[in-house]
Enzyme design. Structure first.
Site, PDB file in Angstrom:
ATOM      1  N   SER A  10       0.228   5.734   5.633  1.00 50.21           N
ATOM      2  CA  SER A  10       0.311   6.524   5.388  1.00 50.21           C
ATOM      3  C   SER A  10       1.318   6.717   3.668  1.00 50.21           C
ATOM      4  CB  SER A  10       0.036   8.249   5.850  1.00 50.21           C
ATOM      5  OG  SER A  10      -0.461   7.530   7.222  1.00 50.21           O
ATOM      6  N   GLY A  12       1.100   6.156   1.177  1.00 46.22           N
ATOM      7  CA  GLY A  12       0.842   5.897  -0.611  1.00 46.22           C
ATOM      8  C   GLY A  12       0.981   5.369  -1.246  1.00 46.22           C
ATOM      9  N   LYS A  13       1.061   4.467  -0.250  1.00 43.53           N
ATOM     10  CA  LYS A  13       1.080   2.779  -0.624  1.00 43.53           C
ATOM     11  C   LYS A  13      -0.332   2.185  -1.586  1.00 43.53           C
ATOM     12  CE  LYS A  13      -0.301   0.321   3.713  1.00 43.53           C
ATOM     13  NZ  LYS A  13       0.482   1.665   4.385  1.00 43.53           N
ATOM     14  N   HIS A  49     -11.231   6.215   1.740  1.00 41.89           N
ATOM     15  CA  HIS A  49     -10.359   5.416   0.123  1.00 41.89           C
ATOM     16  C   HIS A  49     -11.865   5.732  -0.249  1.00 41.89           C
ATOM     17  CE1 HIS A  49      -6.864   2.730   2.526  1.00 41.89           C
ATOM     18  NE2 HIS A  49      -6.985   3.938   2.939  1.00 41.89           N
ATOM     19  N   GLU A  62     -16.743  -6.115  -0.218  1.00 41.30           N
ATOM     20  CA  GLU A  62     -16.830  -6.057   1.491  1.00 41.30           C
ATOM     21  C   GLU A  62     -16.667  -7.543   1.882  1.00 41.30           C
ATOM     22  OE1 GLU A  62     -18.834  -3.200   2.598  1.00 41.30           O
ATOM     23  OE2 GLU A  62     -18.010  -1.611   1.379  1.00 41.30           O
TER      24      GLU A  62
END
Length: 194
Positions: A10, A12-13, A49, A62
């Site tokens: 978490s 922010g990458k 996401h 994917e």
């Protein structure tokens, strides 16, 4: 060009990586998703996401393992023509999200546990092959070594593999950024460690 973006959970990458790719001038933007949603939390993460990248003109691919399987898909999306690979050299960029999932998926696949040395070798070969076809790759990965929790041997082996892969990719990378509280800190730019 290879760009490595890493950070803690978490940090922010992922948002930073998406913005980084979207601000680039590349014609075709591919999002190579590696997460396998296996429970409600991971399904929610995948949904978050997808929502984050909605409207950003990404083509989502994917592949939870064998990332080189994405190469024919990029060729197909790019032109529908498999006659030449050269058109991929400068117009395309792939955002691989994320290496942490890919390592886990490769190590613990098909009901087996593969040795870390095998996984490191396979993943690095796959990254290099992907980079031969698509010259611009942004790789997101986790910095998993900040907590002091005790883990079982299998998890420790995974952490060692991820750490070694992160080191190998950072050595190959033209740029490396650490993201902390949503702020990217440059570690390496234009192949030079800062």
């Amino acid at each position: 060009m290879i760009t490595l973006i890493y950070g803690g959970s978490s940090s922010g990458k992922s948002s930073y990586a998406e913005d980084y790719v979207c601000k680039s001038n590349y014609k075709n933007k591919y999002y190579l998703a590696t997460m396998v949603p296996y429970d409600e939390e991971s399904k929610e993460r995948v949904k978050r996401h997808r929502d984050l990248r909605a409207g950003k003109d990404f083509v989502t691919l994917e592949h939870s393992v064998d990332i080189t399987d994405a190469i024919p898909e990029v060729l197909t999306v790019d032109s529908g023509d498999f006659s030449t690979d050269s058109r991929l050299s400068q117009e395309d960029i792939i955002l691989l999200e994320c290496m942490s999932n890919l390592v886990a998926n490769e190590m613990f696949r098909d009901g087996q546990v593969f040795p870390s040395d095998y996984c490191i070798k396979k993943i690095m070969e796959n990254v290099k092959e992907l980079h031969q076809k698509v010259k611009n790759i942004v790789i997101v990965t986790n910095n998993v070594f900040e907590d002091s929790a005790e883990y079982d041997e299998g998890t420790k082996d995974y952490l060692r593999a991820l750490g070694k892969i992160n080191q190998n990719i950072s050595a190959l990378a033209d740029e490396v950024y650490e993201v902390v509280v949503g702020i990217a800190i440059p570690i390496k730019e234009k192949g030079r460690v800062l």
